[in-house]
Design a protein around this motif. Structure first.
Motif, PDB file in Angstrom:
ATOM      1  N   ILE A  34      -6.926  -0.052   6.648  1.00  0.00           N
ATOM      2  CA  ILE A  34      -6.646  -0.031   7.937  1.00  0.00           C
ATOM      3  C   ILE A  34      -8.187   0.875   8.847  1.00  0.00           C
ATOM      4  N   PRO A  35      -8.401   0.692  10.388  1.00  0.00           N
ATOM      5  CA  PRO A  35     -10.163   1.134  10.664  1.00  0.00           C
ATOM      6  C   PRO A  35      -8.821   3.296  10.758  1.00  0.00           C
ATOM      7  N   SER A  36     -10.033   4.242  10.393  1.00  0.00           N
ATOM      8  CA  SER A  36     -10.328   5.078  10.127  1.00  0.00           C
ATOM      9  C   SER A  36      -9.373   5.840  10.931  1.00  0.00           C
ATOM     10  N   GLU A  37      -9.472   5.770  13.063  1.00  0.00           N
ATOM     11  CA  GLU A  37      -9.421   6.440  14.097  1.00  0.00           C
ATOM     12  C   GLU A  37      -7.530   5.640  13.338  1.00  0.00           C
ATOM     13  N   LYS A  38      -7.184   5.538  12.916  1.00  0.00           N
ATOM     14  CA  LYS A  38      -5.706   5.119  12.741  1.00  0.00           C
ATOM     15  C   LYS A  38      -4.750   5.555  12.077  1.00  0.00           C
ATOM     16  N   ALA A  39      -6.194   5.937  11.212  1.00  0.00           N
ATOM     17  CA  ALA A  39      -5.427   6.307   9.177  1.00  0.00           C
ATOM     18  C   ALA A  39      -5.147   7.825   9.605  1.00  0.00           C
ATOM     19  N   VAL A  40      -4.416   8.301   8.371  1.00  0.00           N
ATOM     20  CA  VAL A  40      -3.949   9.241   7.785  1.00  0.00           C
ATOM     21  C   VAL A  40      -4.876  10.278   7.130  1.00  0.00           C
ATOM     22  N   GLU A  41      -4.778  11.573   7.790  1.00  0.00           N
ATOM     23  CA  GLU A  41      -5.660  12.956   6.842  1.00  0.00           C
ATOM     24  C   GLU A  41      -5.012  13.142   5.342  1.00  0.00           C
ATOM     25  N   ASN A  42      -5.381  12.616   4.691  1.00  0.00           N
ATOM     26  CA  ASN A  42      -4.455  13.116   3.014  1.00  0.00           C
ATOM     27  C   ASN A  42      -3.002  12.099   3.415  1.00  0.00           C
ATOM     28  N   PRO A  43      -2.680  11.157   3.208  1.00  0.00           N
ATOM     29  CA  PRO A  43      -0.320  11.252   3.107  1.00  0.00           C
ATOM     30  C   PRO A  43      -1.329  11.745   2.103  1.00  0.00           C
ATOM     31  N   SER A  44       0.710  11.323   1.328  1.00  0.00           N
ATOM     32  CA  SER A  44       1.251  11.819   0.483  1.00  0.00           C
ATOM     33  C   SER A  44       2.078  10.445   0.083  1.00  0.00           C
ATOM     34  N   CYS A  45       2.203  10.114  -1.427  1.00  0.00           N
ATOM     35  CA  CYS A  45       3.193   9.052  -1.174  1.00  0.00           C
ATOM     36  C   CYS A  45       4.642   8.904  -1.031  1.00  0.00           C
ATOM     37  N   ALA A  46       5.522  10.801  -0.867  1.00  0.00           N
ATOM     38  CA  ALA A  46       6.298  11.191  -0.311  1.00  0.00           C
ATOM     39  C   ALA A  46       6.887  10.979   0.535  1.00  0.00           C
ATOM     40  N   GLU A  47       5.087  11.108   1.234  1.00  0.00           N
ATOM     41  CA  GLU A  47       5.538  11.370   3.029  1.00  0.00           C
ATOM     42  C   GLU A  47       5.943   9.314   3.593  1.00  0.00           C
ATOM     43  N   MET A  48       4.879   9.165   2.361  1.00  0.00           N
ATOM     44  CA  MET A  48       5.360   7.505   3.147  1.00  0.00           C
ATOM     45  C   MET A  48       6.152   6.553   2.533  1.00  0.00           C
ATOM     46  N   ARG A  49       7.477   7.774   1.574  1.00  0.00           N
ATOM     47  CA  ARG A  49       8.213   7.185   1.342  1.00  0.00           C
ATOM     48  C   ARG A  49       9.621   7.490   2.370  1.00  0.00           C
ATOM     49  N   ASP A  50       9.090   8.885   2.907  1.00  0.00           N
ATOM     50  CA  ASP A  50      10.028   9.137   3.519  1.00  0.00           C
ATOM     51  C   ASP A  50       9.953   8.497   4.965  1.00  0.00           C
ATOM     52  N   VAL A  51       8.883   8.062   5.688  1.00  0.00           N
ATOM     53  CA  VAL A  51       8.719   7.705   6.712  1.00  0.00           C
ATOM     54  C   VAL A  51       9.819   6.386   6.401  1.00  0.00           C
ATOM     55  N   LEU A  52       9.442   5.481   5.761  1.00  0.00           N
ATOM     56  CA  LEU A  52      10.076   4.165   5.761  1.00  0.00           C
ATOM     57  C   LEU A  52      11.108   4.101   5.036  1.00  0.00           C
ATOM     58  N   THR A  53      11.250   5.461   4.326  1.00  0.00           N
ATOM     59  CA  THR A  53      13.381   5.552   4.156  1.00  0.00           C
ATOM     60  C   THR A  53      13.513   5.512   5.932  1.00  0.00           C
ATOM     61  N   ALA A  54      13.548   6.747   7.000  1.00  0.00           N
ATOM     62  CA  ALA A  54      13.676   6.543   8.164  1.00  0.00           C
ATOM     63  C   ALA A  54      13.838   5.491   8.687  1.00  0.00           C
ATOM     64  N   GLU A  73      -4.235  13.567  -8.413  1.00  0.00           N
ATOM     65  CA  GLU A  73      -3.112  14.915  -7.524  1.00  0.00           C
ATOM     66  C   GLU A  73      -3.026  13.731  -7.034  1.00  0.00           C
ATOM     67  N   PHE A  74      -3.984  11.750  -5.928  1.00  0.00           N
ATOM     68  CA  PHE A  74      -2.783  11.613  -4.956  1.00  0.00           C
ATOM     69  C   PHE A  74      -2.142  10.219  -6.087  1.00  0.00           C
ATOM     70  N   ARG A  75      -1.821  11.171  -7.026  1.00  0.00           N
ATOM     71  CA  ARG A  75      -1.010   9.643  -7.788  1.00  0.00           C
ATOM     72  C   ARG A  75       0.075   9.226  -7.189  1.00  0.00           C
ATOM     73  N   GLY A  76       0.301   7.844  -7.594  1.00  0.00           N
ATOM     74  CA  GLY A  76       1.657   7.452  -6.553  1.00  0.00           C
ATOM     75  C   GLY A  76       1.950   5.876  -5.613  1.00  0.00           C
ATOM     76  N   ARG A  77       2.308   5.687  -6.340  1.00  0.00           N
ATOM     77  CA  ARG A  77       2.380   4.308  -5.126  1.00  0.00           C
ATOM     78  C   ARG A  77       3.630   4.019  -4.593  1.00  0.00           C
ATOM     79  N   VAL A  78       3.722   3.160  -3.580  1.00  0.00           N
ATOM     80  CA  VAL A  78       5.165   3.429  -2.874  1.00  0.00           C
ATOM     81  C   VAL A  78       5.907   1.531  -2.946  1.00  0.00           C
ATOM     82  N   ARG A  79       6.497   1.038  -3.596  1.00  0.00           N
ATOM     83  CA  ARG A  79       7.057  -0.395  -3.022  1.00  0.00           C
ATOM     84  C   ARG A  79       8.035  -0.394  -2.483  1.00  0.00           C
ATOM     85  N   VAL A  80       7.782  -1.208  -1.069  1.00  0.00           N
ATOM     86  CA  VAL A  80       8.669  -1.581   0.118  1.00  0.00           C
ATOM     87  C   VAL A  80       9.469  -3.157  -0.247  1.00  0.00           C
TER      88      VAL A  80
END
Length: 139
Positions: A34-54, A73-80
């Motif tokens: 996605i465009p860098s201005e819409k992207a997030v600095e160093n997101p983690s899988c846990a953060e992605m999971r929390d947002v989508l679960t919410a 350190e940036f290991r992980g993948r979220v399935r949705v």
């Protein structure tokens, strides 16, 4: 291996999202989608999971790595799950992978761990990244 099932509600039919897809620190060549201005600095899988679960999505995390990601350190993948068994969308606002990526990138900065100035859990998950990034966070 058996072929993938046609049922969108099966776990293997969920879409895969790697943190690198929405990481503003990555280039398009490194896997950002996605465009860098819409992207997030160093997101983690846990953060992605929390947002989508919410958001009420059916989510689970896998211990996989993006092929272009060299940093363990940036290991992980979220399935949705974005589609129900009958082919309809779980939530109307998520009709594509891009919709989900934009939503996650928009919501992660609003997480409690990101908004607190002394963001306890957030900075510890990104240690060993090199001095520059953690200094920026503390502003």
């Amino acid at each position: 291996m058996a072929h993938l099932s046609q049922n969108p509600a099966d776990k293997e039919r969920f879409i895969c999202l790697y943190p690198v897809y929405i990481n503003s620190k990555k280039t398009l060549a490194e896997g950002r989608r996605i465009p860098s201005e819409k992207a997030v600095e160093n997101p983690s899988c846990a953060e992605m999971r929390d947002v989508l679960t919410a958001a009420g999505m059916n989510v689970y995390v896998e211990n996989k790595m993006h092929p272009r990601e060299w940093n363990r350190e940036f290991r992980g993948r979220v399935r949705v799950q974005i589609k129900e068994a009958d082919g309809s969308f779980c939530l109307e606002k998520f009709s594509s992978r891009k919709d989900v990526m934009f939503y996650v990138a928009e919501m992660i900065p609003k997480l409690k761990t990101r908004t607190q100035k002394s963001g306890g859990g957030d900075t510890s998950s990104q240690q060993g990244e090199g001095g520059k990034k953690s200094k920026k966070k503390k502003k």
